[in-house]
Design a protein around this motif. Structure first.
Motif, mmCIF file in Angstrom:
data_model
loop_
_atom_site.group_PDB
_atom_site.id
_atom_site.type_symbol
_atom_site.label_atom_id
_atom_site.label_comp_id
_atom_site.label_asym_id
_atom_site.label_seq_id
_atom_site.Cartn_x
_atom_site.Cartn_y
_atom_site.Cartn_z
ATOM 1 N N ALA A 102 8.172 3.052 3.912
ATOM 2 C CA ALA A 102 8.152 1.741 3.245
ATOM 3 C C ALA A 102 9.298 0.859 3.720
ATOM 4 O O ALA A 102 9.101 -0.320 4.059
ATOM 5 N N LEU A 103 10.495 1.418 3.751
ATOM 6 C CA LEU A 103 11.677 0.623 4.093
ATOM 7 C C LEU A 103 11.652 0.149 5.541
ATOM 8 O O LEU A 103 11.983 -1.014 5.825
ATOM 9 N N ASN A 104 11.274 1.013 6.469
ATOM 10 C CA ASN A 104 11.234 0.604 7.869
ATOM 11 C C ASN A 104 10.114 -0.383 8.154
ATOM 12 O O ASN A 104 10.270 -1.264 8.994
ATOM 13 N N THR A 105 9.009 -0.264 7.443
ATOM 14 C CA THR A 105 7.938 -1.250 7.606
ATOM 15 C C THR A 105 8.410 -2.617 7.131
ATOM 16 O O THR A 105 8.206 -3.629 7.808
ATOM 17 N N ALA A 106 9.059 -2.649 5.984
ATOM 18 C CA ALA A 106 9.573 -3.915 5.459
ATOM 19 C C ALA A 106 10.639 -4.497 6.381
ATOM 20 O O ALA A 106 10.630 -5.698 6.687
ATOM 21 N N GLY B 40 0.828 26.741 -1.197
ATOM 22 C CA GLY B 40 0.317 26.958 -2.547
ATOM 23 C C GLY B 40 1.145 26.285 -3.627
ATOM 24 O O GLY B 40 0.994 26.588 -4.807
ATOM 25 N N TYR B 41 2.010 25.357 -3.231
ATOM 26 C CA TYR B 41 2.831 24.639 -4.206
ATOM 27 C C TYR B 41 2.017 23.611 -4.981
ATOM 28 O O TYR B 41 2.343 23.288 -6.118
ATOM 29 N N ILE B 42 1.009 23.068 -4.322
ATOM 30 C CA ILE B 42 0.123 22.071 -4.936
ATOM 31 C C ILE B 42 -1.308 22.433 -4.581
ATOM 32 O O ILE B 42 -1.552 23.193 -3.636
ATOM 33 N N GLY B 43 -2.245 21.865 -5.332
ATOM 34 C CA GLY B 43 -3.654 22.058 -5.015
ATOM 35 C C GLY B 43 -4.054 21.194 -3.829
ATOM 36 O O GLY B 43 -3.223 20.490 -3.243
ATOM 37 N N PRO B 44 -5.322 21.204 -3.501
ATOM 38 C CA PRO B 44 -5.809 20.384 -2.387
ATOM 39 C C PRO B 44 -5.509 18.902 -2.620
ATOM 40 O O PRO B 44 -5.620 18.409 -3.746
ATOM 41 N N LEU B 45 -5.119 18.224 -1.558
ATOM 42 C CA LEU B 45 -4.875 16.784 -1.667
ATOM 43 C C LEU B 45 -6.187 16.071 -1.959
ATOM 44 O O LEU B 45 -7.234 16.425 -1.410
ATOM 45 N N SER B 46 -6.102 15.063 -2.796
ATOM 46 C CA SER B 46 -7.313 14.310 -3.116
ATOM 47 C C SER B 46 -7.720 13.484 -1.894
ATOM 48 O O SER B 46 -6.874 12.999 -1.140
ATOM 49 N N PRO B 47 -9.015 13.326 -1.698
ATOM 50 C CA PRO B 47 -9.487 12.497 -0.585
ATOM 51 C C PRO B 47 -8.949 11.068 -0.662
ATOM 52 O O PRO B 47 -8.736 10.439 0.378
ATOM 53 N N ASP B 48 -8.713 10.563 -1.874
ATOM 54 C CA ASP B 48 -8.177 9.208 -2.024
ATOM 55 C C ASP B 48 -6.774 9.101 -1.440
ATOM 56 O O ASP B 48 -6.454 8.127 -0.746
ATOM 57 N N VAL B 49 -5.924 10.088 -1.717
ATOM 58 C CA VAL B 49 -4.553 10.070 -1.177
ATOM 59 C C VAL B 49 -4.595 10.184 0.341
ATOM 60 O O VAL B 49 -3.892 9.457 1.053
ATOM 61 N N VAL C 212 0.842 -1.198 0.000
ATOM 62 C CA VAL C 212 0.000 0.000 0.000
ATOM 63 C C VAL C 212 0.879 1.251 0.000
ATOM 64 O O VAL C 212 0.598 2.221 -0.723
ATOM 65 N N ILE C 213 1.957 1.223 0.779
ATOM 66 C CA ILE C 213 2.864 2.377 0.814
ATOM 67 C C ILE C 213 3.514 2.567 -0.552
ATOM 68 O O ILE C 213 3.660 3.705 -1.025
ATOM 69 N N GLN C 214 3.875 1.490 -1.206
ATOM 70 C CA GLN C 214 4.473 1.608 -2.542
ATOM 71 C C GLN C 214 3.469 2.193 -3.538
ATOM 72 O O GLN C 214 3.833 3.013 -4.392
ATOM 73 N N THR C 215 2.224 1.803 -3.433
ATOM 74 C CA THR C 215 1.177 2.397 -4.264
ATOM 75 C C THR C 215 1.042 3.885 -3.952
ATOM 76 O O THR C 215 0.896 4.719 -4.865
ATOM 77 N N HIS D 175 -5.039 5.079 6.136
ATOM 78 C CA HIS D 175 -4.993 3.615 6.224
ATOM 79 C C HIS D 175 -3.604 3.150 6.667
ATOM 80 O O HIS D 175 -3.477 2.300 7.552
ATOM 81 N N VAL D 176 -2.574 3.699 6.056
ATOM 82 C CA VAL D 176 -1.195 3.332 6.410
ATOM 83 C C VAL D 176 -0.910 3.691 7.865
ATOM 84 O O VAL D 176 -0.414 2.863 8.640
ATOM 85 N N ILE D 177 -1.228 4.923 8.240
ATOM 86 C CA ILE D 177 -0.969 5.376 9.604
ATOM 87 C C ILE D 177 -1.757 4.543 10.612
ATOM 88 O O ILE D 177 -1.208 4.094 11.626
#
Length: 105
Positions: free
Chosen positions: A41-45, A80-89, A7-10, A95-97
């Protein structure tokens, strides 16, 4: 190995364009974001191969890195570097946390 590593890799694939956009405005923040998400990802693995306190320590580091990654994206959004984060992200980060919190307990 925990399935959450996949999931983290995705998540890394989904965050990569955002990290690139952040990097055009704030290279150090983008570098920190990339390192933190890779660390999650690396520490989880690596933790999945450990026992006892070593396992818990790796999962705690992974949890901190996952949270750091999300906050880096939130900071980039606030600057203002990026737009709003998508709810999916955001949902994948949650989920990961959440999974790492449960594994540590």
């Amino acid at each position: 190995m925990l399935r959450i590593v996949d999931v983290i890799q995705t998540l890394i694939h989904q965050v990569r364009p955002l990290a690139d956009a952040v990097g055009r405005k704030d290279a150090p923040l983008a570098t920190q974001l990339r390192k933190a998400l890779s660390s999650a990802a690396l520490n989880t693995a690596e933790g999945s191969c450990q026992r006892g306190a070593r396992r818990t320590n790796h999962y705690c580091i992974a949890l901190g890195s996952a949270r750091e990654s999300l906050v880096a994206l939130r900071a980039a959004e606030a600057w203002g570097y990026i737009g709003p984060l998508s709810p999916d992200v955001v949902a994948i980060f949650n989920h990961v946390i959440g999974t790492l919190v449960r594994v540590i307990r």
